[in-house]
Write an enzyme that holds these catalytic residues in place. Structure first.
Site, PDB file in Angstrom:
ATOM      1  CG  ASP A 412      -1.911   1.100   1.290  1.00  0.00           C
ATOM      2  OD1 ASP A 412      -1.712   2.106   0.584  1.00  0.00           O
ATOM      3  OD2 ASP A 412      -2.893   0.981   2.052  1.00  0.00           O
ATOM      4  CG  HIS A 413       3.142   4.031  -3.152  1.00  0.00           C
ATOM      5  ND1 HIS A 413       4.118   4.516  -2.312  1.00  0.00           N
ATOM      6  CD2 HIS A 413       3.700   4.012  -4.388  1.00  0.00           C
ATOM      7  CE1 HIS A 413       5.210   4.789  -3.006  1.00  0.00           C
ATOM      8  NE2 HIS A 413       4.986   4.482  -4.273  1.00  0.00           N
ATOM      9  NE  ARG A 414      -4.066   3.882   1.680  1.00  0.00           N
ATOM     10  CZ  ARG A 414      -5.174   3.412   2.260  1.00  0.00           C
ATOM     11  NH1 ARG A 414      -6.200   4.242   2.479  1.00  0.00           N
ATOM     12  NH2 ARG A 414      -5.273   2.154   2.611  1.00  0.00           N
TER      13      ARG A 414
END
Length: 442
Positions: A412-414
């Site tokens: 998850d790039h968040r």
């Protein structure tokens, strides 16, 4: 004076709204004891056995096998001999695990009741649902009439039989539990000179097609589909790949299998990959985190509930090993074996599926080299472990046949930026290409 108790389908955990009734374990007229298993249901999470909250005689069953029952709706009526009219319900558990009732009855949770001493499970039977009584406290005659049981059969088979005006009681069943199969019905229709009709599709926009088979989306498969859609369109996925020379790991695996410490233990490459992941998380903890949308916070976990994606007859499930970071390689191998066997047998409970923190999907067992796995909802990363193949590879300045695998990491790039994801994957590769570091760091 006898009274009728109506048992409403309870919330089986985590806000589930309905469940599919798989099988009744009792029929109308049966005598049941407190905590005796009365039915098996399947929620969006797992298969669950329901214990009886009352002791008495079954008066009515409010659902058919294969149907979906809403939480809070009538499930079963039981006539009790409680003269005071109070419920003979399952006692509530207290903080110290005692029932708080005289006699020390063992408290039960929904789906995991312990049958009373001497109780044995009845053979699976199906009965025609009967209407709910006008009042749950109305007195019944001293003798309740026995309602006839119906032959076991799946809903499509019942529908086809109804189309032809066939009583399924006239059809000889060959199913494993005594149920009438589609083949049984077709043979019966042929024997009476009737051609089996094609079951009409419920989708009126599409013509019936004998070459198509339609499968209702429900239970675990329905939950998995919804969860994957939410994950794919909520968490911005990034996937990275690395090829790893795992020849030293495979050599170590052969040595460990011969070690007396691992006698009787099924040690697999997955166990070493899982151990490498747990070690890599120590220096890359962001991969073991979650996104709190309401609080707008990243929650990094100090514990690791390691999920293992498992393909089962009921669909994809991801049970997890709680506090896997505390397990040695031997204990981890044992936990992996128990987890996969339980999943394949359909006995995974809701608690085993909850609160995972990071997942491994072993696509290599299907001969697949790599993939772009979708995150298990609520987790920051998932690792796909590909097949191990002998390939030409540069080794010490020469080309040699080596055991090579591909690791695919989706994150998850968040929560995880490119550098963190790359470092984690590189650490995994370093450990598996030099497994002595795995032993040193374990």
């Amino acid at each position: 004076m006898p009274t009728i108790k109506t048992f409403l389908l309870p919330d089986l955990g985590e806000g589930l709204t309905d469940a599919e009734l798989l099988t009744w374990q009792v029929a109308v007229g049966d005598t049941v004891t407190l905590n005796q298993i009365i039915a098996e249901v399947e929620t969006a999470k797992a298969s669950v056995e329901l214990p009886s909250p009352y002791a008495g005689t079954v008066v009515a069953l409010h659902a058919e096998e294969g149907s979906t029952v809403d939480v809070g709706s009538p499930f079963i009526d039981i006539e009790t001999a409680d003269e005071a009219g109070g419920p003979t319900a399952v006692p509530s558990s207290t903080s110290n695990g005692e029932s708080g009732e005289p006699g020390g009855r063992t408290p039960v949770l929904v789906g995991y009741g312990v049958a009373a001493e001497g109780t044995t499970r009845r053979a699976r039977r199906s009965a025609t649902p009967t209407p709910q009584p006008a009042a749950t406290t109305a007195a019944l005659p001293s003798r309740t009439p026995q309602l006839p049981t119906r032959p076991l059969a799946a809903p499509p088979v019942r529908f086809t039989a109804k189309q032809h005006g066939i009583d399924l009681a006239d059809v000889e069943p060959t199913g494993g539990q005594g149920q009438v199969t589609r083949g049984d019905l077709e043979r019966f229709l042929t024997s009476i000179g009737t051609e089996p009709a094609v079951t009409e599709s419920t989708d009126q926009t599409a013509p019936p097609n004998a070459e198509e088979e339609r499968t209702p989306i429900k239970g675990v498969r329905k939950h998995t589909a919804a969860a994957m859609v939410r994950s794919a369109f909520t968490a911005p996925h990034v996937t990275e790949f690395v090829d790893v020379d795992v020849t030293p790991t495979m050599d170590l695996l052969d040595e460990l299998r011969e070690n007396k410490y691992f006698a009787g233990i099924r040690l697999t490459p997955l166990a070493l990959v899982a151990k490498a992941l747990l070690v890599a998380l120590r220096t890359n903890p962001t991969l073991n985190s979650s996104w709190d949308e309401e609080a707008q916070e990243i929650v990094t976990k100090r514990y690791v509930n390691l999920g293992i994606a498992a393909a089962t007859p009921r669909g994809l499930m991801v049970p997890n090993i709680k506090n896997a970071q505390a397990l040695g390689l031997r204990e981890l191998a044992v936990a992996l074996k128990e987890l996969t066997l339980t999943a394949k047998e359909g006995k995974t409970g809701p608690a085993d599926l909850a609160d995972g923190t990071i997942t491994i999907t072993n696509v290599g067992v299907f001969g697949v080299d790599a993939g772009t796995p979708i995150l298990n909802p609520g987790e920051a990363a998932i690792l796909a472990f590909g097949s191990i193949r002998r390939r030409p590879w540069e080794h010490r300045g020469e080309i040699a046949l080596r055991s090579i695998t591909t690791l695919s990491l989706s994150f998850d790039h968040r929560l995880v930026d490119g550098e963190q994801g790359s470092k984690f994957l590189a650490t995994m590769a370093d450990i598996l290409s030099d497994p002595m570091s795995l032993i040193a760091l374990s």
